[in-house]
Design an enzyme around this catalytic site. Structure first.
Site, PDB file in Angstrom:
ATOM      1  CB  CYS A  99      -0.915   0.010   1.224  1.00 28.75           C
ATOM      2  SG  CYS A  99      -1.998   1.461   1.286  1.00 28.75           S
ATOM      3  CD  GLU A 202      -0.683   1.140 -15.807  1.00 26.87           C
ATOM      4  OE1 GLU A 202      -1.282   1.927 -16.558  1.00 26.87           O
ATOM      5  OE2 GLU A 202      -0.710   1.235 -14.549  1.00 26.87           O
ATOM      6  NE  ARG A 225      -5.170   1.439 -10.643  1.00 28.84           N
ATOM      7  CZ  ARG A 225      -4.436   2.312 -11.334  1.00 28.84           C
ATOM      8  NH1 ARG A 225      -4.898   3.530 -11.562  1.00 28.84           N
ATOM      9  NH2 ARG A 225      -3.244   1.981 -11.806  1.00 28.84           N
TER      10      ARG A 225
END
Length: 324
Positions: A99, A202, A225
């Site tokens: 994190c 990514e 993501r």
């Protein structure tokens, strides 16, 4: 078959979004947002709050196993809490050394510890001793704090400390989430540790997945993501990833899932916070779905649930009636 894992994403992929994303296509496992360990023994409810799946065999309703992630810097306290968590029969226990959030790092958590491989080793050893052998024990790390100088040392420290698997987010803490991800470092770490290494960072589409595996040499990939922005990415990868995405068909399939997500959010958080959660997901879906761009634009300024509900309904999202 290469494994595909759903990443822990603080403030984004909670149990509500995990439930929806794993409904679209099965992941080999998912990892929760971190449970912060800071000097005390947490009660079982603290783990169940982050991972309500613990009440259902530590899996989502579609059967995806859910591992629980711990974040902290005190080896003894981490071990005590890992033992407490192990009593709840999680699908696995993971340690967070990835994190990059400033608030977390200021309190000696997450990626801030990557300048201290000796501490990583001590934490891993302590937790390994506290966790029964039948529970998978893994860790997630970045490449370092500001550079990669100690990346190999950190990987060795965790592997020698007893983790049975390692996920490497191929950026430093300072890199945050800025591209590119340095996938070649995943392979360098894999070369010096004796445990399986998973690549992360990514991967937004099938071509990224192929290049990530090629550059890193890793067989398995953890999606973050990219999976939130494209819930069908895992399914297309599993199907071979050759056919172009039919975004219209996928959007039609996504509409009821957006509706379910919205209702689950309303059941979990105060009404004033619910629109923000919806906008957060729609904001990422805009990368792939023109329909999400339109929907996001309409709800962007809205703060009350009935108004959002009406807009969703007008776009074909099945929603429950909410009194005005």
């Amino acid at each position: 078959m290469p494994r595909l894992l759903l990443a822990p994403m603080e403030g984004l992929a909670d149990d509500v979004l995990r439930e929806v994303l794993t409904r679209v296509a099965g992941y080999d496992h998912a990892v929760t947002e971190f449970v912060r360990v800071s000097g005390s023994l947490l009660p079982p409810r603290a783990f169940r709050r982050i991972a309500p799946e613990l009440r259902a065999g530590s899996a989502t309703s579609s059967g995806t196993p859910v591992r629980v992630q711990l974040l902290g810097s005190d080896p003894a306290c981490m071990a005590d809490n890992a033992a407490q968590l192990a009593g709840l029969n999680p699908a696995g226990i993971d340690l967070n050394f990835g994190c990059p959030a400033p608030m977390v790092n200021r309190h000696r958590g997450g990626a801030a510890l990557l300048d201290e491989p000796e501490l990583l080793h001590a934490i891993a050893c302590a937790v390994r001793a506290a966790v029964p052998a039948h529970i998978p024990f893994t860790a997630k790390m970045r490449l370092g704090v500001v550079d990669t100088a100690r990346a190999l040392d950190c990987g060795r420290a965790l592997a020698e400390g007893g983790v049975v698997g390692l996920v490497v987010h191929a950026r430093t803490k300072t890199d945050g989430y800025r591209p590119p991800a340095h996938w070649e470092w995943v392979g360098r770490i894999a070369d010096v540790v004796g445990v399986p290494v998973v690549a992360n960072g990514e991967v937004w589409d099938e071509e990224d997945w192929r290049r990530c595996r090629s550059v890193s040499g890793a067989t398995d990939v953890m999606l973050g993501r990219g999976a939130v922005a494209d819930p069908f990415l895992v399914r297309r990868i599993r199907q071979g990833g050759e056919a172009p995405a039919d975004r219209d068909a996928e959007w039609a399939e996504l509409l009821p899932l957006i509706g379910e997500f919205w209702q689950r959010v309303l059941a979990k958080v105060e009404a004033r916070h619910a629109p923000g959660r919806l906008k957060q997901w729609l904001g990422l879906l805009r990368r792939n779905f023109p329909q999400a761009e339109i929907l996001y634009a309409e709800v962007r300024a809205m703060k009350d649930v009935p108004a959002v509900n009406r807009v969703l309904g007008s776009h074909g999202v099945p929603v429950l009636k909410v009194a005005a």
